[in-house]
Design an enzyme around this catalytic site. Sequence first.
Site, PDB file in Angstrom:
ATOM      1  N   CYS A 221       1.207  -0.843  -0.276  1.00  0.00           N
ATOM      2  CA  CYS A 221      -0.070   0.057   0.085  1.00  0.00           C
ATOM      3  C   CYS A 221       0.717   1.391   0.103  1.00  0.00           C
ATOM      4  CB  CYS A 221      -0.822  -0.216   1.386  1.00  0.00           C
ATOM      5  SG  CYS A 221      -1.930   1.659   1.358  1.00  0.00           S
TER       6      CYS A 221
ATOM      7  N   CYS B  60      -1.603   6.678   5.972  1.00  0.00           N
ATOM      8  CA  CYS B  60      -2.401   6.773   6.263  1.00  0.00           C
ATOM      9  C   CYS B  60      -2.084   5.109   6.863  1.00  0.00           C
ATOM     10  CB  CYS B  60      -3.547   5.553   5.245  1.00  0.00           C
ATOM     11  SG  CYS B  60      -5.118   4.746   5.644  1.00  0.00           S
TER      12      CYS B  60
ATOM     13  N   GLN C 236     -22.769  -6.371   6.199  1.00  0.00           N
ATOM     14  CA  GLN C 236     -21.869  -6.829   5.983  1.00  0.00           C
ATOM     15  C   GLN C 236     -20.509  -6.177   4.896  1.00  0.00           C
ATOM     16  OE1 GLN C 236     -19.855  -7.715   8.670  1.00  0.00           O
ATOM     17  NE2 GLN C 236     -21.365  -9.425   9.752  1.00  0.00           N
TER      18      GLN C 236
ATOM     19  N   CYS D 153     -18.639  -9.082  16.761  1.00  0.00           N
ATOM     20  CA  CYS D 153     -17.432  -8.681  16.098  1.00  0.00           C
ATOM     21  C   CYS D 153     -17.018  -8.010  17.414  1.00  0.00           C
ATOM     22  CB  CYS D 153     -18.381  -7.174  15.318  1.00  0.00           C
ATOM     23  SG  CYS D 153     -19.252  -6.360  16.008  1.00  0.00           S
TER      24      CYS D 153
END
Length: 375
Positions: free
Chosen positions: A3, A11, A212, A334
């Site tokens: 990335c 980020c 989701q 979750c």
Amino acid sequence: MQCALYDAGRCRSCQWITQPIPEQLSAKTADLKNLLADFPVEEWCAPVSGPEQGFRNKAKMVVSGSVEKPLLGMLHRDGTPEDLCDCPLYPASFAPVFAALKPFIARAGLTPYNVARKRGELKYILLTESQSDGGMMLRFVLRSETKLAQLRKALPWLQEQLPQLKVITVNIQPVHMAIMEGETEIYLTEQQALAERFNDVPLWIRPQSFFQTNPAVASQLYATARDWVRQLPVKHMWDLFCGVGGFGLHCATPDMQLTGIEIASEAIACAKQSAAELGLTRLQFQALDSTQFATAQGEVPELVLVNPPRRGIGKPLCDYLSTMAPRFIIYSSCNAQTMAKDIRELPGYRIERVQLFDMFPHTAHYEVLTLLVKQ
């Protein structure tokens, strides 16, 4: 996963990005085993994972910059904007949408909202894609209806550029707070829901219904729940905190009685539409508070499936389930910390089976499915 945004220090959302996926899974499994260390677990199933990039079906973009040069991404804590259109978590199909949206924002005169000055109109762009047909839902989150006429007028150009946009809406969020959406939803297209399909089960996504964000893993989660339920002697079940009905619609059989409960009416509309398509007449979905619904009932089915938000199901529902003692509880979570806390409040149940689902690669978060059996 490589990335450029992470490598450049722009980020840090994917905090585990430098760890290989097997290492991430090992760390998550160790965390889960630690949280459940006080409970004997009969069977630990192998963790389930999916693609490590391009897996997200949803982008939530903060709009900043200027109307001529908008940025789509996020704001750092100090208020500095960051464009995240090249985030590798998004599928390649998102890039042309972002590319067309930037000139469209200028065409429609949608001034990005400036948090520091409390001025401007366009706060967020929310984009969702269906895996089944590539159709997309686009939502413009605006501060007010001031620019609505301009947006409508400019819209045909955008629809010509992006025919995959099936559902387009404006959401009005007037409050000066980091809240993603307001209550008012204005449809700019005839179609109001996005068609999705997991494991041959039709699902629908509406603007204000939770869905989701990792379809590859979510479809395996629902299929696993279905397999577990089919092994149990169950003729009647509840699906609490059911959302658009993913679990219930997978688990139900034509002769099974199922009640699905969810506070969000938009999600219940989706669940009812799916049940009708499947011809399942013994399914009942209602827009109610799950805890209030359950605790008002004088009897319980053989199976109660719960899929609560991060806070868990809470003590009142745990106390009710302990007293009423359904034979089986399937808990989809979750947040394993709150799940472990809830299981402590369910004395008299043993953990038959646990499986981890890596819904959120490159982060510490994961989903977990647990089968509890009355002792």
